[in-house]
Write a protein that holds these residues in place. Structure first.
Motif, PDB file in Angstrom:
ATOM      1  N   MET A   1      -2.290 -23.298   1.899  1.00 37.28           N
ATOM      2  CA  MET A   1      -2.455 -22.053   1.781  1.00 37.28           C
ATOM      3  C   MET A   1      -1.876 -21.082   0.814  1.00 37.28           C
ATOM      4  O   MET A   1      -1.329 -20.882   0.015  1.00 37.28           O
ATOM      5  CB  MET A   1      -1.468 -21.588   2.951  1.00 37.28           C
ATOM      6  N   LEU A   2      -3.115 -19.710   0.641  1.00 39.47           N
ATOM      7  CA  LEU A   2      -3.024 -18.711  -0.520  1.00 39.47           C
ATOM      8  C   LEU A   2      -2.278 -17.461  -0.123  1.00 39.47           C
ATOM      9  O   LEU A   2      -3.196 -17.060   1.150  1.00 39.47           O
ATOM     10  CB  LEU A   2      -4.039 -18.855  -0.655  1.00 39.47           C
ATOM     11  N   HIS A   3      -2.238 -17.443   0.103  1.00 38.91           N
ATOM     12  CA  HIS A   3      -0.425 -15.525  -0.387  1.00 38.91           C
ATOM     13  C   HIS A   3      -1.741 -14.859  -1.426  1.00 38.91           C
ATOM     14  O   HIS A   3      -1.184 -15.124  -2.254  1.00 38.91           O
ATOM     15  CB  HIS A   3       0.455 -16.169  -0.368  1.00 38.91           C
ATOM     16  N   ILE A   4      -2.099 -13.569  -0.456  1.00 38.35           N
ATOM     17  CA  ILE A   4      -2.477 -12.388  -1.599  1.00 38.35           C
ATOM     18  C   ILE A   4      -2.278 -11.293  -1.159  1.00 38.35           C
ATOM     19  O   ILE A   4      -1.938 -11.048   0.253  1.00 38.35           O
ATOM     20  CB  ILE A   4      -4.271 -13.008  -1.430  1.00 38.35           C
ATOM     21  N   ASN A   5      -1.885 -10.701  -1.898  1.00 40.98           N
ATOM     22  CA  ASN A   5      -1.344  -9.252  -2.016  1.00 40.98           C
ATOM     23  C   ASN A   5      -1.871  -8.467  -2.317  1.00 40.98           C
ATOM     24  O   ASN A   5      -2.095  -8.020  -3.791  1.00 40.98           O
ATOM     25  CB  ASN A   5       0.446  -9.435  -2.368  1.00 40.98           C
ATOM     26  N   LEU A   6      -2.246  -7.684  -1.968  1.00 42.93           N
ATOM     27  CA  LEU A   6      -2.985  -5.889  -2.291  1.00 42.93           C
ATOM     28  C   LEU A   6      -2.795  -4.503  -2.436  1.00 42.93           C
ATOM     29  O   LEU A   6      -1.973  -4.647  -0.747  1.00 42.93           O
ATOM     30  CB  LEU A   6      -3.821  -6.702  -1.716  1.00 42.93           C
ATOM     31  N   ARG A   7      -2.802  -3.937  -3.156  1.00 38.30           N
ATOM     32  CA  ARG A   7      -2.335  -2.806  -3.501  1.00 38.30           C
ATOM     33  C   ARG A   7      -2.974  -2.039  -2.306  1.00 38.30           C
ATOM     34  O   ARG A   7      -4.247  -2.548  -2.494  1.00 38.30           O
ATOM     35  CB  ARG A   7      -2.063  -2.217  -4.927  1.00 38.30           C
TER      36      ARG A   7
END
Length: 134
Positions: A1-7
């Motif tokens: 599982m990969l978490h990507i935080n985007l602005r």
């Protein structure tokens, strides 16, 4: 599982689809996918040097596996020319790592090696550039 935080307004490419966040967003990827943040995407216009052209071909192979053989041919042609021009042992090590990752079809890791080659190329070109006359 990969978490990507985007602005807000940040782009990400997932399996070839360009997504742009509206507001802050967190994306959770639960399976295998080809993912690149917008800052890691290169346009054909930006591929204006040998290392950058190599990066572009590798990026396209990563994001568009349906046309893999086309990109692999480009990578091989570009890589041979680039490897012949490289002199620094550290850069040659990145070339070897890059070639290993490409042979294993691990294009994501090959892109990391390409970033190092782009940095090396930039340093060499800066040293070769004539100094501005004062």
């Amino acid at each position: 599982m990969l978490h990507i935080n985007l602005r807000d307004g940040e782009k990400v490419v997932i399996n070839g689809a360009v997504l742009r966040s509206v507001g802050r967003a967190e994306i959770v990827v639960e399976n295998t996918a080809a993912i690149l943040r917008g800052r890691d995407v290169m346009t054909p216009e930006e591929a204006n040097s040998p290392a950058r052209r190599l990066y572009l071909a590798c990026m396209l192979a990563y994001l568009d596996p349906a046309n893999l053989s086309q990109y692999q041919d480009q990578i091989l042609a570009l890589f041979g020319d680039f490897m012949d021009a490289v002199e620094a042992p550290e850069a040659k090590a990145h070339c070897i790592s890059f070639a290993t990752h490409v042979a294993q079809c691990d294009f994501y890791r090959a892109l990391n090696d390409c970033r190092a080659l782009i940095a090396y190329e930039s340093q060499v070109l800066e040293r070769l550039a004539p100094a501005d006359a004062a």
